[in-house]
Enzyme design. Structure first.
Site, mmCIF file in Angstrom:
data_model
loop_
_atom_site.group_PDB
_atom_site.id
_atom_site.type_symbol
_atom_site.label_atom_id
_atom_site.label_comp_id
_atom_site.label_asym_id
_atom_site.label_seq_id
_atom_site.Cartn_x
_atom_site.Cartn_y
_atom_site.Cartn_z
ATOM 1 N NE ARG A 1 30.259 52.027 44.539
ATOM 2 C CZ ARG A 1 30.224 52.191 43.214
ATOM 3 N NH1 ARG A 1 29.825 51.221 42.428
ATOM 4 N NH2 ARG A 1 30.605 53.329 42.663
ATOM 5 C CG HIS B 1 33.118 47.225 40.390
ATOM 6 N ND1 HIS B 1 33.164 47.762 41.648
ATOM 7 C CD2 HIS B 1 32.437 48.125 39.640
ATOM 8 C CE1 HIS B 1 32.532 48.921 41.671
ATOM 9 N NE2 HIS B 1 32.079 49.164 40.453
#
Ligand code: NDP
Ligand code: OXD
Length: 313
Positions: free
Chosen positions: A228, A276
Protein backbone atom coordinates in the site's frame (compact mmCIF):
# COMPACT_ATOMS: atom_id res chain seq x y z
CA UNK A 1 -32.22 -12.72 -0.36
CA UNK A 2 -29.93 -10.29 -2.14
CA UNK A 3 -26.31 -9.35 -2.76
CA UNK A 4 -25.57 -5.63 -2.68
CA UNK A 5 -22.83 -4.38 -5.00
CA UNK A 6 -21.34 -1.23 -3.42
CA UNK A 7 -18.50 0.12 -5.53
CA UNK A 8 -16.72 3.36 -6.21
CA UNK A 9 -16.43 2.41 -9.88
CA UNK A 10 -18.87 1.27 -12.61
CA UNK A 11 -20.78 -1.68 -11.07
CA UNK A 12 -22.30 -3.18 -14.24
CA UNK A 13 -19.54 -5.67 -15.13
CA UNK A 14 -19.75 -7.02 -11.58
CA UNK A 15 -23.54 -7.08 -11.48
CA UNK A 16 -23.66 -9.02 -14.77
CA UNK A 17 -21.24 -11.61 -13.46
CA UNK A 18 -23.00 -12.04 -10.11
CA UNK A 19 -26.36 -12.44 -11.90
CA UNK A 20 -24.87 -15.20 -14.02
CA UNK A 21 -23.18 -16.96 -11.11
CA UNK A 22 -26.00 -16.53 -8.58
CA UNK A 23 -29.16 -16.69 -10.71
CA UNK A 24 -31.33 -17.49 -7.69
CA UNK A 25 -30.48 -14.14 -5.95
CA UNK A 26 -31.37 -10.55 -6.46
CA UNK A 27 -28.29 -8.52 -7.28
CA UNK A 28 -28.86 -4.93 -6.19
CA UNK A 29 -26.70 -1.85 -6.60
CA UNK A 30 -25.85 0.91 -4.19
CA UNK A 31 -27.41 4.16 -5.38
CA UNK A 32 -30.50 2.43 -6.79
CA UNK A 33 -33.70 1.46 -4.93
CA UNK A 34 -33.53 -1.84 -3.09
CA UNK A 35 -34.99 -3.55 -0.03
CA UNK A 36 -32.39 -3.15 2.74
CA UNK A 37 -33.99 -5.96 4.77
CA UNK A 38 -33.33 -8.45 1.98
CA UNK A 39 -29.57 -7.82 1.77
CA UNK A 40 -27.54 -10.79 3.09
CA UNK A 41 -24.19 -10.04 1.46
CA UNK A 42 -22.26 -7.00 0.28
CA UNK A 43 -19.51 -7.03 -2.34
CA UNK A 44 -17.61 -3.79 -1.99
CA UNK A 45 -14.55 -1.66 -2.61
CA UNK A 46 -14.16 1.65 -0.80
CA UNK A 47 -17.73 1.91 0.53
CA UNK A 48 -19.03 5.39 1.19
CA UNK A 49 -19.99 6.17 4.81
CA UNK A 50 -23.56 5.00 5.40
CA UNK A 51 -23.60 2.49 2.56
CA UNK A 52 -23.05 -0.57 4.78
CA UNK A 53 -25.26 0.63 7.64
CA UNK A 54 -28.95 -0.19 8.12
CA UNK A 55 -28.70 -3.70 6.67
CA UNK A 56 -30.32 -5.71 9.51
CA UNK A 57 -29.95 -9.16 7.90
CA UNK A 58 -26.39 -8.78 6.63
CA UNK A 59 -24.31 -11.98 6.99
CA UNK A 60 -20.98 -11.07 5.39
CA UNK A 61 -19.04 -8.34 3.62
CA UNK A 62 -16.83 -9.32 0.69
CA UNK A 63 -13.90 -7.06 -0.10
CA UNK A 64 -13.27 -7.07 -3.85
CA UNK A 65 -9.55 -6.99 -3.14
CA UNK A 66 -7.01 -8.69 -0.91
CA UNK A 67 -6.45 -5.57 1.19
CA UNK A 68 -9.15 -4.38 3.57
CA UNK A 69 -7.76 -1.04 4.76
CA UNK A 70 -10.56 0.56 2.70
CA UNK A 71 -13.02 -1.14 5.08
CA UNK A 72 -11.16 -0.80 8.37
CA UNK A 73 -11.69 2.95 8.41
CA UNK A 74 -15.44 2.62 7.74
CA UNK A 75 -17.39 4.19 10.62
CA UNK A 76 -19.68 1.72 12.46
CA UNK A 77 -18.48 -1.28 10.48
CA UNK A 78 -21.28 -3.90 10.74
CA UNK A 79 -20.47 -6.77 13.08
CA UNK A 80 -20.34 -9.51 10.43
CA UNK A 81 -17.41 -11.44 8.93
CA UNK A 82 -15.32 -9.58 6.38
CA UNK A 83 -14.03 -11.90 3.69
CA UNK A 84 -11.12 -10.77 1.51
CA UNK A 85 -9.77 -12.05 -1.80
CA UNK A 86 -7.20 -14.78 -1.27
CA UNK A 87 -7.24 -16.84 -4.44
CA UNK A 88 -4.83 -18.07 -7.08
CA UNK A 89 -5.76 -15.70 -9.90
CA UNK A 90 -4.78 -12.60 -7.91
CA UNK A 91 -1.89 -14.33 -6.13
CA UNK A 92 -0.28 -15.54 -9.36
CA UNK A 93 -0.57 -12.08 -10.92
CA UNK A 94 1.37 -10.61 -7.98
CA UNK A 95 4.06 -13.27 -8.27
CA UNK A 96 4.42 -12.52 -11.99
CA UNK A 97 4.98 -8.87 -11.12
CA UNK A 98 7.61 -9.66 -8.49
CA UNK A 99 9.50 -12.07 -10.75
CA UNK A 100 9.37 -9.53 -13.60
CA UNK A 101 10.75 -6.67 -11.51
CA UNK A 102 13.41 -8.69 -9.68
CA UNK A 103 14.66 -10.02 -13.02
CA UNK A 104 14.56 -6.51 -14.47
CA UNK A 105 17.02 -5.37 -11.77
CA UNK A 106 19.09 -8.54 -11.93
CA UNK A 107 19.56 -8.14 -15.69
CA UNK A 108 19.88 -4.32 -15.54
CA UNK A 109 17.16 -4.10 -18.19
CA UNK A 110 16.51 -0.39 -17.76
CA UNK A 111 20.11 0.36 -18.70
CA UNK A 112 19.79 -1.77 -21.83
CA UNK A 113 16.59 0.12 -22.72
CA UNK A 114 18.56 3.37 -22.52
CA UNK A 115 21.47 1.86 -24.47
CA UNK A 116 19.09 0.78 -27.21
CA UNK A 117 17.66 4.31 -27.47
CA UNK A 118 21.24 5.65 -27.73
CA UNK A 119 22.34 2.84 -30.14
CA UNK A 120 25.06 1.95 -27.61
CA UNK A 121 26.49 -1.61 -27.68
CA UNK A 122 27.75 -2.19 -24.14
CA UNK A 123 27.51 -5.78 -22.87
CA UNK A 124 28.04 -6.52 -19.19
CA UNK A 125 30.92 -9.02 -18.97
CA UNK A 126 30.38 -10.21 -15.37
CA UNK A 127 26.70 -9.90 -14.51
CA UNK A 128 25.39 -11.46 -11.30
CA UNK A 129 23.16 -14.52 -11.40
CA UNK A 130 19.93 -14.77 -9.35
CA UNK A 131 21.66 -16.83 -6.66
CA UNK A 132 23.93 -13.84 -5.94
CA UNK A 133 20.94 -11.66 -5.05
CA UNK A 134 19.16 -11.68 -1.68
CA UNK A 135 15.46 -10.85 -1.87
CA UNK A 136 13.66 -9.98 1.38
CA UNK A 137 9.87 -10.07 1.42
CA UNK A 138 8.19 -7.94 4.10
CA UNK A 139 4.76 -9.44 4.63
CA UNK A 140 5.04 -13.19 4.31
CA UNK A 141 1.37 -14.07 3.89
CA UNK A 142 -0.56 -15.44 0.93
CA UNK A 143 1.08 -13.13 -1.64
CA UNK A 144 4.53 -12.95 -0.07
CA UNK A 145 4.90 -16.72 0.16
CA UNK A 146 3.81 -17.41 -3.42
CA UNK A 147 6.18 -14.72 -4.73
CA UNK A 148 8.93 -16.26 -2.60
CA UNK A 149 8.42 -19.72 -4.10
CA UNK A 150 8.50 -18.37 -7.66
CA UNK A 151 11.53 -16.15 -7.05
CA UNK A 152 13.31 -19.10 -5.48
CA UNK A 153 12.52 -21.15 -8.58
CA UNK A 154 14.39 -18.49 -10.58
CA UNK A 155 17.34 -18.96 -8.22
CA UNK A 156 17.04 -15.88 -5.97
CA UNK A 157 18.10 -16.22 -2.32
CA UNK A 158 14.77 -15.37 -0.63
CA UNK A 159 13.80 -14.75 3.01
CA UNK A 160 10.63 -13.40 4.59
CA UNK A 161 9.61 -11.14 7.44
CA UNK A 162 6.23 -11.27 9.17
CA UNK A 163 4.55 -10.04 12.33
CA UNK A 164 4.46 -13.49 13.94
CA UNK A 165 7.02 -16.31 13.76
CA UNK A 166 6.24 -19.07 11.30
CA UNK A 167 7.77 -22.14 9.64
CA UNK A 168 7.61 -22.00 5.88
CA UNK A 169 9.43 -24.87 4.24
CA UNK A 170 12.46 -23.74 2.26
CA UNK A 171 12.66 -20.20 3.67
CA UNK A 172 14.13 -18.40 6.61
CA UNK A 173 11.35 -16.30 8.10
CA UNK A 174 12.32 -13.42 10.39
CA UNK A 175 9.60 -12.06 12.64
CA UNK A 176 8.63 -8.98 14.60
CA UNK A 177 10.72 -6.08 15.82
CA UNK A 178 13.72 -8.23 16.77
CA UNK A 179 13.84 -9.99 13.39
CA UNK A 180 13.67 -6.81 11.36
CA UNK A 181 17.29 -5.60 11.48
CA UNK A 182 18.88 -8.98 10.65
CA UNK A 183 16.32 -9.40 7.86
CA UNK A 184 17.16 -5.99 6.36
CA UNK A 185 20.91 -6.52 6.80
CA UNK A 186 20.77 -9.53 4.44
CA UNK A 187 18.47 -7.95 1.83
CA UNK A 188 19.44 -6.54 -1.60
CA UNK A 189 15.92 -6.30 -3.06
CA UNK A 190 13.26 -5.40 -0.51
CA UNK A 191 9.71 -6.37 -1.48
CA UNK A 192 6.85 -4.89 0.56
CA UNK A 193 3.65 -6.95 0.56
CA UNK A 194 2.16 -5.95 3.90
CA UNK A 195 -1.32 -4.71 4.68
CA UNK A 196 -1.78 -1.10 5.72
CA UNK A 197 -2.46 -1.02 9.46
CA UNK A 198 -1.57 1.45 12.23
CA UNK A 199 1.61 -0.64 12.80
CA UNK A 200 2.77 -0.64 9.18
CA UNK A 201 1.94 2.93 8.16
CA UNK A 202 5.17 4.73 7.19
CA UNK A 203 7.33 1.66 7.88
CA UNK A 204 9.23 2.08 4.59
CA UNK A 205 11.27 5.06 5.70
CA UNK A 206 14.82 6.34 5.72
CA UNK A 207 15.94 4.55 8.89
CA UNK A 208 14.70 1.23 7.51
CA UNK A 209 16.38 1.76 4.12
CA UNK A 210 19.66 2.55 5.88
CA UNK A 211 19.68 -0.99 7.34
CA UNK A 212 19.55 -2.74 3.96
CA UNK A 213 22.65 -4.64 2.77
CA UNK A 214 25.35 -2.49 1.19
CA UNK A 215 27.57 -5.33 -0.04
CA UNK A 216 25.21 -6.81 -2.65
CA UNK A 217 25.85 -7.46 -6.35
CA UNK A 218 23.29 -4.94 -7.68
CA UNK A 219 25.22 -1.80 -6.75
CA UNK A 220 22.87 -0.77 -3.93
CA UNK A 221 19.56 -1.79 -2.33
CA UNK A 222 16.34 -1.77 -4.32
CA UNK A 223 12.77 -1.28 -3.07
CA UNK A 224 9.67 -2.83 -4.63
CA UNK A 225 6.41 -1.78 -2.96
CA UNK A 226 3.12 -3.32 -4.07
CA UNK A 227 1.53 -3.40 -0.60
CA UNK A 228 0.00 0.00 0.00
CA UNK A 229 1.20 3.54 -0.70
CA UNK A 230 0.89 4.64 2.90
CA UNK A 231 3.48 2.04 3.94
CA UNK A 232 6.06 4.33 2.32
CA UNK A 233 7.36 7.78 3.21
CA UNK A 234 7.77 9.16 -0.28
CA UNK A 235 10.04 12.07 0.68
CA UNK A 236 12.41 9.51 2.27
CA UNK A 237 12.42 7.33 -0.85
CA UNK A 238 13.39 10.32 -2.98
CA UNK A 239 16.08 11.45 -0.55
CA UNK A 240 17.49 7.92 -0.31
CA UNK A 241 17.57 7.53 -4.09
CA UNK A 242 19.40 10.83 -4.34
CA UNK A 243 22.02 10.06 -1.67
CA UNK A 244 22.60 6.45 -2.77
CA UNK A 245 20.96 4.72 0.20
CA UNK A 246 18.64 3.19 -2.41
CA UNK A 247 19.73 2.38 -5.92
CA UNK A 248 16.28 2.09 -7.47
CA UNK A 249 12.61 1.56 -6.71
CA UNK A 250 9.60 -0.02 -8.34
CA UNK A 251 6.39 1.48 -6.95
CA UNK A 252 2.93 0.15 -7.73
CA UNK A 253 1.22 2.03 -4.92
CA UNK A 254 1.43 5.62 -3.70
CA UNK A 255 0.47 7.89 -0.82
CA UNK A 256 -1.98 9.58 -3.24
CA UNK A 257 -3.61 7.64 -6.07
CA UNK A 258 -3.84 8.27 -8.95
CA UNK A 259 -0.25 9.50 -8.75
CA UNK A 260 -0.44 13.30 -9.18
CA UNK A 261 0.91 14.64 -12.44
CA UNK A 262 3.54 16.73 -10.63
CA UNK A 263 4.96 13.76 -8.69
CA UNK A 264 8.74 13.48 -9.21
CA UNK A 265 8.34 9.69 -9.38
CA UNK A 266 6.93 9.89 -12.92
CA UNK A 267 10.22 11.07 -14.38
CA UNK A 268 12.78 9.87 -11.83
CA UNK A 269 15.42 7.88 -13.74
CA UNK A 270 15.76 5.31 -10.95
CA UNK A 271 12.03 4.74 -10.42
CA UNK A 272 9.64 2.41 -12.20
CA UNK A 273 5.99 3.40 -11.75
CA UNK A 274 2.99 1.14 -12.29
CA UNK A 275 -0.62 2.25 -11.64
CA UNK A 276 -1.64 -0.02 -8.74
CA UNK A 277 -2.16 -2.97 -11.00
CA UNK A 278 0.50 -5.44 -9.92
CA UNK A 279 -2.34 -7.85 -9.03
CA UNK A 280 -5.73 -6.79 -10.18
CA UNK A 281 -8.97 -8.43 -8.95
CA UNK A 282 -10.01 -9.80 -12.33
CA UNK A 283 -13.84 -9.71 -12.34
CA UNK A 284 -14.56 -13.26 -13.62
CA UNK A 285 -12.22 -14.94 -11.15
CA UNK A 286 -13.21 -12.69 -8.25
CA UNK A 287 -16.97 -13.02 -8.78
CA UNK A 288 -16.55 -16.81 -9.03
CA UNK A 289 -14.60 -16.81 -5.77
CA UNK A 290 -17.30 -14.79 -3.98
CA UNK A 291 -20.15 -16.93 -5.36
CA UNK A 292 -18.30 -20.02 -4.19
CA UNK A 293 -17.87 -18.53 -0.71
CA UNK A 294 -21.61 -17.78 -0.51
CA UNK A 295 -22.45 -21.37 -1.47
CA UNK A 296 -19.98 -22.76 1.07
CA UNK A 297 -21.47 -20.58 3.80
CA UNK A 298 -25.01 -21.62 2.92
CA UNK A 299 -23.92 -25.26 2.98
CA UNK A 300 -22.85 -24.71 6.59
CA UNK A 301 -19.10 -24.42 5.95
CA UNK A 302 -16.94 -21.58 7.25
CA UNK A 303 -15.86 -18.71 5.00
CA UNK A 304 -12.25 -18.74 3.77
CA UNK A 305 -9.94 -15.76 4.29
CA UNK A 306 -11.89 -14.03 7.04
CA UNK A 307 -10.28 -10.79 8.22
CA UNK A 308 -9.21 -10.47 11.84
CA UNK A 309 -10.67 -7.05 12.65
CA UNK A 310 -8.50 -6.71 15.73
CA UNK A 311 -5.29 -7.05 13.66
CA UNK A 312 -6.78 -5.03 10.81
CA UNK A 313 -5.94 -7.52 8.04
P1 NDP B 1 -1.87 -11.68 4.18
O1 NDP B 1 -2.78 -11.26 5.28
O2 NDP B 1 -1.96 -13.08 3.69
O3 NDP B 1 -0.36 -11.41 4.60
C1 NDP B 1 0.04 -10.24 5.24
C2 NDP B 1 1.43 -10.45 5.79
O4 NDP B 1 1.87 -9.21 6.35
C3 NDP B 1 1.50 -11.48 6.90
O5 NDP B 1 2.68 -12.25 6.76
C4 NDP B 1 1.54 -10.64 8.17
O6 NDP B 1 2.21 -11.25 9.28
C5 NDP B 1 2.36 -9.47 7.66
N1 NDP B 1 2.18 -8.32 8.55
C6 NDP B 1 1.04 -7.67 8.88
N2 NDP B 1 1.29 -6.70 9.78
C7 NDP B 1 2.61 -6.76 10.04
C8 NDP B 1 3.48 -6.05 10.91
N3 NDP B 1 3.03 -5.07 11.69
N4 NDP B 1 4.78 -6.38 10.91
C9 NDP B 1 5.24 -7.37 10.13
N5 NDP B 1 4.48 -8.09 9.28
C10 NDP B 1 3.18 -7.79 9.26
O7 NDP B 1 -2.12 -10.66 2.97
P2 NDP B 1 -1.83 -10.87 1.44
O8 NDP B 1 -0.50 -11.48 1.28
O9 NDP B 1 -2.98 -11.54 0.78
O10 NDP B 1 -1.85 -9.34 0.92
C11 NDP B 1 -0.93 -8.41 1.43
C12 NDP B 1 -1.26 -7.00 0.98
O11 NDP B 1 -0.96 -6.81 -0.38
C13 NDP B 1 -2.74 -6.59 1.06
O12 NDP B 1 -3.13 -6.27 2.37
C14 NDP B 1 -2.80 -5.40 0.13
O13 NDP B 1 -2.53 -4.21 0.83
C15 NDP B 1 -1.67 -5.68 -0.86
N6 NDP B 1 -2.19 -5.95 -2.20
C16 NDP B 1 -1.84 -5.10 -3.22
C17 NDP B 1 -2.27 -5.34 -4.49
C18 NDP B 1 -1.86 -4.46 -5.62
O14 NDP B 1 -2.40 -4.58 -6.72
N7 NDP B 1 -0.91 -3.57 -5.41
C19 NDP B 1 -3.13 -6.49 -4.82
C20 NDP B 1 -3.42 -7.31 -3.69
C21 NDP B 1 -2.96 -7.03 -2.44
P3 NDP B 1 1.62 -12.58 9.97
O15 NDP B 1 1.84 -13.67 8.96
O16 NDP B 1 2.44 -12.76 11.16
O17 NDP B 1 0.16 -12.32 10.22
C1 OXD C 1 -6.06 -5.39 -3.40
C2 OXD C 1 -5.62 -4.38 -4.34
O1 OXD C 1 -5.96 -5.19 -2.19
O2 OXD C 1 -5.98 -4.48 -5.53
O3 OXD C 1 -6.50 -6.47 -3.85
O4 OXD C 1 -4.91 -3.47 -3.95
Amino acid sequence: MSLLVALTWEPKPWVDRFKRLLPDRDIVVLGEDFDRNAVRYVATWGPKPGSLSGLPNLEAIFSLGAGVDHLMSYPDLPDVPIVRVAQDDLTYRMSEYMVLHCLMYLRDQRRFDEDQKAKRWKPDRAPPIAGDVRVGIMGFGVLGQDSARKLKMMGFDVAGWSRTAKDVEGFQVYAGEEGLTPFLNRTDILIALMPLTPDTQGILNRSLFEKLARDGRLGGPILINAGRGKLQVEADILACLDNGTLKAATLDVFETEPLPEDSPFWTHPQVTVTPHNSATSEPDATARYIAQQIRRHEAGQPFDAVVDKQRGY
